[in-house]
Design a protein around this motif. Structure first.
Motif, mmCIF file in Angstrom:
data_model
loop_
_atom_site.group_PDB
_atom_site.id
_atom_site.type_symbol
_atom_site.label_atom_id
_atom_site.label_comp_id
_atom_site.label_asym_id
_atom_site.label_seq_id
_atom_site.Cartn_x
_atom_site.Cartn_y
_atom_site.Cartn_z
ATOM 1 N N ARG A 111 0.758 -1.002 -0.045
ATOM 2 C CA ARG A 111 0.156 -0.196 -0.184
ATOM 3 C C ARG A 111 0.960 1.347 0.004
ATOM 4 N N THR A 112 2.126 1.151 0.436
ATOM 5 C CA THR A 112 2.988 2.255 0.418
ATOM 6 C C THR A 112 4.343 1.745 0.199
ATOM 7 N N SER A 172 -1.870 3.501 -9.003
ATOM 8 C CA SER A 172 -2.744 4.501 -8.482
ATOM 9 C C SER A 172 -2.132 4.776 -7.146
ATOM 10 N N GLN A 173 -2.541 5.858 -6.346
ATOM 11 C CA GLN A 173 -2.126 6.113 -5.323
ATOM 12 C C GLN A 173 -2.609 5.162 -4.146
ATOM 13 N N PRO A 200 2.315 -2.079 -7.221
ATOM 14 C CA PRO A 200 2.683 -3.352 -7.422
ATOM 15 C C PRO A 200 4.340 -3.488 -7.409
ATOM 16 N N TRP A 201 4.940 -4.542 -7.317
ATOM 17 C CA TRP A 201 6.493 -4.653 -7.286
ATOM 18 C C TRP A 201 6.741 -5.570 -8.456
ATOM 19 N N ASP A 229 3.227 9.396 -3.880
ATOM 20 C CA ASP A 229 4.007 8.155 -2.967
ATOM 21 C C ASP A 229 5.348 8.390 -3.800
ATOM 22 N N ILE A 230 5.273 8.141 -5.154
ATOM 23 C CA ILE A 230 6.487 7.844 -5.859
ATOM 24 C C ILE A 230 7.355 9.226 -5.739
#
Length: 221
Positions: A31-32, A52-53, A57-58, A115-116
């Protein structure tokens, strides 16, 4: 900028092995994100691919797209043509502006989330994330940003407001990391534009082997 970069606080979670990715190349969801988690990911051949905020996904796709640093070949004519007089190339002068411009250049996509932006701005302040800026008559007309970990440079995104400005930024970063002994230039996922710049695809297993060696060799961007 200090060398070596300042290590952020370690991540509280451990990402899985990249080889456990699903068919879409997704290894895990969170989520973060934090600077420590981002660095852990790159050292394992994984990168954040936000949609999206609040959803991160990694990813570790197979195949992986890279720019071959060796052997050194002349730039294609369409790249040499944009390296024209009047353009000024700088590094790490306007990191946040470059990131913001990369997001604005693709309004239909939302992957450069708050976040990014906040996480990579912190990584820049710590000495891990870097930008190349292309200026024309004092105006920022193109750029590229990415992460340098050991002798790996991972290009994240680029933008242009003048034809060819992103190509000029890409070429400038390639020339810089070559000169400083980097061994791997990751561009994540192939696109027609990246193919015209000379990028190629390699199997994920080969990429993971190369990234393991690259992150162990300290180089300064």
């Amino acid at each position: 900028m200090p060398f070596p970069p300042v290590e952020p606080s370690p991540a509280r979670v451990e990402l899985p092995d990249a080889r456990r990715a699903n068919r879409e190349g997704i290894v895990a969801l969170s989520r973060t994100m934090t600077p420590g988690l981002v660095l852990q990911a790159y050292r394992k051949g994984i990168f954040p691919w936000p949609i999206s905020q609040g959803v991160v996904p990694w990813a570790s796709p197979d195949p992986r797209a890279v720019f071959p640093l060796e052997p050194v070949k002349p730039w294609p004519r369409h790249v040499r043509r944009v390296l024209r007089p009047g353009l000024e190339i700088t590094f790490d002068r306007a990191f946040v502006r470059v990131m913001t411009s990369c997001g604005e250049a693709r309004p239909e996509e939302t992957w450069i989330t708050p976040d990014i932006l906040a996480t990579y701005a912190e990584l820049h302040a710590l000495g891990w994330a870097h930008s190349a800026e292309v200026w024309e008559q004092g105006e920022l007309v193109g750029g590229l940003y990415g992460l340098a970990v050991g002798s790996l440079f991972a290009g994240e995104s680029m933008f242009h407001l003048r034809t060819g400005a992103s190509k000029a930024a890409f070429a400038a970063v390639v020339d810089r990391v070559r000169a400083r002994g980097f061994t791997l230039f990751d561009v994540q996922v192939m696109s027609p534009h990246l193919a015209t710049l000379g990028c190629i695809e390699i199997p994920r297993d080969e990429y993971l082997s190369r990234v393991s060696a690259a992150v162990a060799r300290l180089r300064e961007f």
